[in-house]
Scaffold this motif. Structure first.
Motif, PDB file in Angstrom:
ATOM      1  N   UNK A   1     -53.405   8.811  -6.861  1.00  0.00           N
ATOM      2  CA  UNK A   1     -53.886   8.500  -8.256  1.00  0.00           C
ATOM      3  C   UNK A   1     -54.370   9.324  -9.109  1.00  0.00           C
ATOM      4  N   UNK A   2     -53.679  10.073  -9.913  1.00  0.00           N
ATOM      5  CA  UNK A   2     -54.101  11.342 -10.618  1.00  0.00           C
ATOM      6  C   UNK A   2     -54.002  11.176 -12.226  1.00  0.00           C
ATOM      7  N   UNK A   3     -54.622  12.301 -12.784  1.00  0.00           N
ATOM      8  CA  UNK A   3     -54.545  12.259 -14.378  1.00  0.00           C
ATOM      9  C   UNK A   3     -53.319  13.043 -14.798  1.00  0.00           C
ATOM     10  N   UNK A   4     -52.677  12.613 -15.751  1.00  0.00           N
ATOM     11  CA  UNK A   4     -51.557  13.298 -16.501  1.00  0.00           C
ATOM     12  C   UNK A   4     -51.894  14.901 -16.886  1.00  0.00           C
ATOM     13  N   UNK A   5     -52.898  14.804 -17.772  1.00  0.00           N
ATOM     14  CA  UNK A   5     -52.984  16.183 -18.357  1.00  0.00           C
ATOM     15  C   UNK A   5     -53.139  17.139 -17.253  1.00  0.00           C
ATOM     16  N   UNK A   6     -54.252  17.311 -16.331  1.00  0.00           N
ATOM     17  CA  UNK A   6     -54.267  18.399 -15.446  1.00  0.00           C
ATOM     18  C   UNK A   6     -52.939  18.783 -14.865  1.00  0.00           C
ATOM     19  N   UNK A   7     -52.045  17.539 -14.303  1.00  0.00           N
ATOM     20  CA  UNK A   7     -50.748  17.806 -13.771  1.00  0.00           C
ATOM     21  C   UNK A   7     -49.822  18.578 -14.444  1.00  0.00           C
ATOM     22  N   UNK A   8     -49.599  18.025 -15.837  1.00  0.00           N
ATOM     23  CA  UNK A   8     -48.882  18.491 -16.741  1.00  0.00           C
ATOM     24  C   UNK A   8     -48.989  20.064 -17.029  1.00  0.00           C
ATOM     25  N   UNK A   9     -50.198  20.479 -17.249  1.00  0.00           N
ATOM     26  CA  UNK A   9     -50.715  21.577 -17.880  1.00  0.00           C
ATOM     27  C   UNK A   9     -50.323  22.569 -16.694  1.00  0.00           C
ATOM     28  N   UNK A  10     -50.326  22.458 -15.666  1.00  0.00           N
ATOM     29  CA  UNK A  10     -50.229  23.376 -14.513  1.00  0.00           C
ATOM     30  C   UNK A  10     -48.840  23.288 -13.451  1.00  0.00           C
ATOM     31  N   UNK A  11     -48.230  22.092 -13.459  1.00  0.00           N
ATOM     32  CA  UNK A  11     -47.191  21.744 -12.399  1.00  0.00           C
ATOM     33  C   UNK A  11     -46.055  21.507 -13.106  1.00  0.00           C
ATOM     34  N   UNK A  12     -45.193  22.497 -13.320  1.00  0.00           N
ATOM     35  CA  UNK A  12     -43.678  22.352 -13.859  1.00  0.00           C
ATOM     36  C   UNK A  12     -43.140  20.999 -13.141  1.00  0.00           C
ATOM     37  N   UNK A  13     -43.021  21.057 -11.825  1.00  0.00           N
ATOM     38  CA  UNK A  13     -42.050  19.972 -11.258  1.00  0.00           C
ATOM     39  C   UNK A  13     -42.597  18.590 -11.660  1.00  0.00           C
ATOM     40  N   UNK A  14     -43.968  18.327 -11.880  1.00  0.00           N
ATOM     41  CA  UNK A  14     -44.507  17.150 -12.135  1.00  0.00           C
ATOM     42  C   UNK A  14     -44.220  16.825 -13.530  1.00  0.00           C
ATOM     43  N   UNK A  15     -44.463  17.939 -14.245  1.00  0.00           N
ATOM     44  CA  UNK A  15     -44.223  17.637 -15.953  1.00  0.00           C
ATOM     45  C   UNK A  15     -42.797  17.326 -16.261  1.00  0.00           C
ATOM     46  N   UNK A  16     -42.171  17.899 -15.336  1.00  0.00           N
ATOM     47  CA  UNK A  16     -40.343  17.087 -15.878  1.00  0.00           C
ATOM     48  C   UNK A  16     -40.222  15.745 -15.202  1.00  0.00           C
ATOM     49  N   UNK A  17     -41.040  15.411 -14.080  1.00  0.00           N
ATOM     50  CA  UNK A  17     -40.811  14.161 -13.336  1.00  0.00           C
ATOM     51  C   UNK A  17     -41.597  13.075 -14.465  1.00  0.00           C
ATOM     52  N   UNK A  18     -42.721  13.441 -14.912  1.00  0.00           N
ATOM     53  CA  UNK A  18     -43.427  12.553 -15.750  1.00  0.00           C
ATOM     54  C   UNK A  18     -42.649  12.226 -17.055  1.00  0.00           C
ATOM     55  N   UNK A  19     -41.989  13.383 -17.681  1.00  0.00           N
ATOM     56  CA  UNK A  19     -41.144  13.348 -18.828  1.00  0.00           C
ATOM     57  C   UNK A  19     -39.992  12.382 -18.635  1.00  0.00           C
ATOM     58  N   UNK A  20     -39.527  12.307 -17.317  1.00  0.00           N
ATOM     59  CA  UNK A  20     -38.505  11.354 -17.368  1.00  0.00           C
ATOM     60  C   UNK A  20     -39.090   9.902 -17.024  1.00  0.00           C
ATOM     61  N   UNK A  21     -40.180   9.781 -16.725  1.00  0.00           N
ATOM     62  CA  UNK A  21     -40.586   8.429 -16.659  1.00  0.00           C
ATOM     63  C   UNK A  21     -40.931   7.800 -17.817  1.00  0.00           C
ATOM     64  N   UNK A  22     -41.125   8.530 -18.681  1.00  0.00           N
ATOM     65  CA  UNK A  22     -41.411   8.114 -20.251  1.00  0.00           C
ATOM     66  C   UNK A  22     -42.816   7.831 -20.423  1.00  0.00           C
ATOM     67  N   UNK A  23     -43.353   7.046 -21.513  1.00  0.00           N
ATOM     68  CA  UNK A  23     -44.498   7.069 -22.022  1.00  0.00           C
ATOM     69  C   UNK A  23     -45.190   5.560 -21.582  1.00  0.00           C
TER      70      UNK A  23
END
Length: 555
Positions: free
Chosen positions: A58-80
């Protein structure tokens, strides 16, 4: 407000984390503390749940999105939504241990790289498109790992479950080339004092030990003990075959002499193909049909080893590989299902070393195989040797006389088989042309032993077998024995008697000439009297030959 965050893991995963060789328990603890600290500092909860195998983070969105391209795309696909769940595929390299390091890096913490985790972290960073971490891993590999034999070996071993990603990122090739380079540096002697280095330097002990095996019967367990004395060899032998094969090719490419490379191949094959203890261990640890799986692995390794062996004979490589090793591989190959190409190449290697072999090197069926009712002469071992010797004869290779003597000695080992038929023995004798036999002593011994062990032979069968003997190629001692051997056909006895007389006459003539030389002090030239005596002996030959024919007719 204090936000409680935890990293969920199953009991099995917790245990694995504790005992993982390249992810200390503190990594998971550090990540958990960092998530709690971030939650306190920002006041935001951890809304992203990343599932890696049977563990979830269970992690925070901001650190992952800022440094991890794969997770950034996966989180965007999940919506808000309030909670995003990302399931990493089974192909994710490195597993949960590598992801722990990735998580710390995304939160801005310094990551602790070491030889045990750098390959997994490098592959995981590439997979997840983590900015900056891949370059940091490459820098650590180049400046730290590749400078140390032990570190490079550890990283290479850790790459096995990370293929093909580790291969694509050149982690494997860099380690292979580095290990080969360090091995060559270990061997190189700028002063040229090879004998001193072979005695004092660990990297050369194995080569000297391999040459010391020449002329001895192959003992797989003894050879394993010799290999274990040299840590350099022991490390390479423990590698998966594909990595080992690439290191051997790199050693040759970088200029290591074959007398040092070949023993490495020998020790590897001895452990994984020839050692019965290793085979028994693999059969007991494999799931499913252990014996079949162990044979399948041994077959794959043997085929690879055959491709690595030099095409030159043992003598041409300076004795780097003992001749007995080739025959040990041949005996093992009979119990395995080699490809036609590998089988042909192995038999060519055996044939090229045939003239240097001892009869003890040649394979025979195991005693338990003999009890199965089949003749020894019909066993796969004997038929394989029959084919190899026939190939050697047809190719007109060097050492025909040595091979003929070796073959006669080999035949002598199987003539005691009660199931061996006379016609089959005649086939084996005929594999080698009569002209290749300089001496018929061993052939005489084989036929005599066969007649003793098979008392029911008819006179025609004895005469047919003895027809392969030429008494003029028997030694004086063998002729005397043949004359006194009442088991032999009369024709052979008569011929042996004549040859014995010829030997006696020749010895008498030489002794007489030597005596006259000693007393006259002059070099004597053969006179007509000696020639007349020889002619007389030849007349006796024709007479005795006619007597032998007549005796054979009467028989």
């Amino acid at each position: 407000m204090e936000v409680e965050v935890e990293v969920e893991m199953s009991p099995a995963a917790a245990k694995a984390a504790v005992f993982s060789p390249y992810s200390s328990p503190s990594t998971a603890l550090l990540l958990q503390r960092r998530v709690v600290s971030w939650a306190k500092e920002t006041g935001s909860p951890a809304t992203v749940s990343v599932h890696v195998g049977d563990r979830s983070f269970n992690l925070h969105k901001d650190p992952l999105v800022s440094r991890c391209g794969y997770l950034r795309q996966a989180i965007l696909r999940c919506g808000d939504g309030d909670g995003e769940v990302v399931e990493l595929p089974a192909s994710f390299p490195g597993g949960s241990e590598a992801f722990e390091v990735i998580g710390l890096y995304c939160y801005g913490d310094a990551v602790a790289l070491d030889p045990f985790n750098v390959a997994a972290v490098r592959c995981a960073a590439e997979f997840l498109d983590v900015s900056g971490l891949g370059a940091r891993c490459d820098l650590y590999i180049n400046q730290v790992v590749l400078q140390s034999w032990d570190d490079a070996l550890i990283v290479l071993q850790r790459c096995q479950p990370l293929l093909p990603v580790a291969e694509e990122l050149l982690v494997v090739s860099r380690c292979v080339e580095s290990l080969a380079f360090m091995a060559c540096m270990e061997i190189l002697d700028p002063d040229g004092d090879e004998q001193r280095r072979e005695r004092d330097q660990p990297g050369l002990l194995a080569a000297a030990a391999a040459r010391g095996l020449a002329g001895r019967r192959w003992d797989a367990e003894l050879v394993k003990e010799l290999a274990a004395r040299d840590l350099w060899i022991k490390d390479l032998v423990a590698l998966p075959f594909e990595f080992f094969r690439r290191i051997v090719l790199a050693l040759r490419r970088q200029g290591m002499k074959e007398k040092y490379v070949s023993p490495v191949v020998l020790f590897y094959a001895n452990k994984w193909v020839l050692s019965k203890k290793t085979h028994k261990f693999m059969a007991s640890t494999d799931t499913g049909d252990g014996e079949t799986d162990a044979n399948r692995r041994a077959t794959a390794i043997l085929q690879g080893v055959i491709d690595l062996l030099p095409l030159e004979s043992s003598a041409a490589t300076g004795g780097a590989i003992p001749v007995s090793f080739y025959f040990a591989l041949l005996a093992r190959s009979i119990t395995l299902e080699l490809s036609d190409e590998s089988q042909t190449r192995l038999r060519e290697l055996v044939a090229s070393n045939l003239q240097f072999a001892r009869v003890d090197d040649l394979p025979l069926p195991e005693p338990e195989q003999d009890a199965g009712g089949q003749s020894i002469a019909g066993s796969p071992e004997v038929r394989a040797m029959e084919s190899i010797v026939a190939s050697h004869v047809s190719m007109q290779r060097r050492g025909a006389e040595a091979v003929a003597e070796l073959w006669d000695r080999y035949i002598a080992q199987i003539v005691g088989d009660p199931k061996l038929r006379p016609d089959r023995l005649a086939e084996l004798i005929g594999v080698v042309p009569a002209g290749d036999r300089k001496s018929h002593d061993h052939l005489y011994e084989a036929i005599d032993t066969y007649i003793v062990e098979h008392p029911g032979l008819s006179g025609d069968e004895k005469a047919s077998l003895c027809g392969h003997l030429e008494c003029r190629k028997l030694s004086h001692e063998a002729c005397i024995q043949a004359v006194q051997n009442d088991r032999m056909p009369l024709r052979l006895i008569v011929q042996a008697l004549f040859v014995q007389q010829l030997h006696t006459h020749r010895a008498f003539t030489e002794c007489s000439d030597s005596f006259r030389c000693m007393h006259s002090g002059e070099l004597l030239v053969p006179v007509s009297g000696g020639q007349a005596a020889s002619a007389g002996v030849l007349q006796q030959l024709h007479w005795l030959h006619a007597v032998g024919i007549a005796a054979a007719v009467r028989e």
